[in-house]
Design a protein around this motif. Structure first.
Motif, PDB file in Angstrom:
ATOM      1  N   SER A  90     -11.085  82.789  62.024  1.00 44.48           N
ATOM      2  CA  SER A  90     -10.506  81.486  61.696  1.00 44.48           C
ATOM      3  C   SER A  90     -10.719  80.492  62.828  1.00 44.48           C
ATOM      4  CB  SER A  90      -9.021  81.622  61.367  1.00 44.48           C
ATOM      5  OG  SER A  90      -8.277  81.942  62.521  1.00 44.48           O
ATOM      6  N   ILE A  92     -13.330  80.371  64.798  1.00 47.92           N
ATOM      7  CA  ILE A  92     -14.727  79.943  64.684  1.00 47.92           C
ATOM      8  C   ILE A  92     -14.906  78.987  63.505  1.00 47.92           C
ATOM      9  CG2 ILE A  92     -17.081  80.753  64.242  1.00 47.92           C
ATOM     10  CD1 ILE A  92     -16.218  83.371  65.706  1.00 47.92           C
ATOM     11  N   LEU A  93     -14.279  79.320  62.374  1.00 44.93           N
ATOM     12  CA  LEU A  93     -14.420  78.474  61.183  1.00 44.93           C
ATOM     13  C   LEU A  93     -13.731  77.127  61.361  1.00 44.93           C
ATOM     14  CD1 LEU A  93     -13.945  81.184  58.424  1.00 44.93           C
ATOM     15  CD2 LEU A  93     -16.056  80.021  59.053  1.00 44.93           C
ATOM     16  N   ARG A  94     -12.612  77.088  62.096  1.00 47.34           N
ATOM     17  CA  ARG A  94     -11.958  75.795  62.373  1.00 47.34           C
ATOM     18  C   ARG A  94     -12.861  74.910  63.235  1.00 47.34           C
ATOM     19  NH1 ARG A  94      -6.626  75.373  60.791  1.00 47.34           N
ATOM     20  NH2 ARG A  94      -5.566  77.360  60.547  1.00 47.34           N
ATOM     21  N   ARG A  95     -13.527  75.515  64.193  1.00 50.72           N
ATOM     22  CA  ARG A  95     -14.460  74.734  65.028  1.00 50.72           C
ATOM     23  C   ARG A  95     -15.653  74.246  64.228  1.00 50.72           C
ATOM     24  NH1 ARG A  95     -14.501  77.325  71.058  1.00 50.72           N
ATOM     25  NH2 ARG A  95     -12.288  76.982  71.398  1.00 50.72           N
ATOM     26  N   ALA A  96     -15.977  74.977  63.139  1.00 49.07           N
ATOM     27  CA  ALA A  96     -17.078  74.552  62.272  1.00 49.07           C
ATOM     28  C   ALA A  96     -16.657  73.419  61.344  1.00 49.07           C
ATOM     29  CB  ALA A  96     -17.586  75.734  61.454  1.00 49.07           C
ATOM     30  N   GLY A  97     -15.346  73.106  61.301  1.00 48.00           N
ATOM     31  CA  GLY A  97     -14.899  71.972  60.520  1.00 48.00           C
ATOM     32  C   GLY A  97     -14.076  72.297  59.287  1.00 48.00           C
ATOM     33  N   LEU A  98     -13.801  73.551  59.021  1.00 48.56           N
ATOM     34  CA  LEU A  98     -12.979  73.897  57.866  1.00 48.56           C
ATOM     35  C   LEU A  98     -11.524  73.651  58.169  1.00 48.56           C
ATOM     36  CD1 LEU A  98     -14.574  77.216  56.640  1.00 48.56           C
ATOM     37  CD2 LEU A  98     -14.516  75.075  55.427  1.00 48.56           C
TER      38      LEU A  98
END
Length: 104
Positions: A90, A92-98
């Protein structure tokens, strides 16, 4: 002429005050679900976990029994996320913009 302008100005000010005081409150109830065409963070996490479990299971069947470690690690990660709300994927995915649907 001046009186008409002053009357019009005071009427406009009165309408503005009236419209400000009677604005409806359009807040959504707390139990509504987010309807969006974009996938939320939690949905992507479940899809990622399911995919990793299937890959680990397929590799276990066709390659080696050591690939059951992948299935076990994914399961431990899911329990960790359910109890604490922390998941390395999560971050990593938050840093990707999700963005998540949950506000915690």
């Amino acid at each position: 002429m001046k009186l008409k302008q002053e009357a019009r100005r005071s009427r406009d000010e009165g309408e503005e005050k009236l419209s400000r005081s009677f604005r409806p409150n359009f807040t959504a109830p707390l139990n509504t679900q987010v309807k969006s065409s974009k996938w939320q963070l939690e949905r992507v996490l479940f899809a990622l976990a399911g995919t990793m479990n299937l890959i680990g299971l397929i590799l276990y069947i066709f390659a080696s029994e050591w690939f059951l470690i992948i299935v076990a690690l994914v399961g431990i990660n899911q329990v960790l996320f359910a109890t604490t709300g922390f998941c390395p994927a999560s971050l990593i995915l938050r840093r990707a913009g999700l963005k998540g649907a949950c506000k915690w």
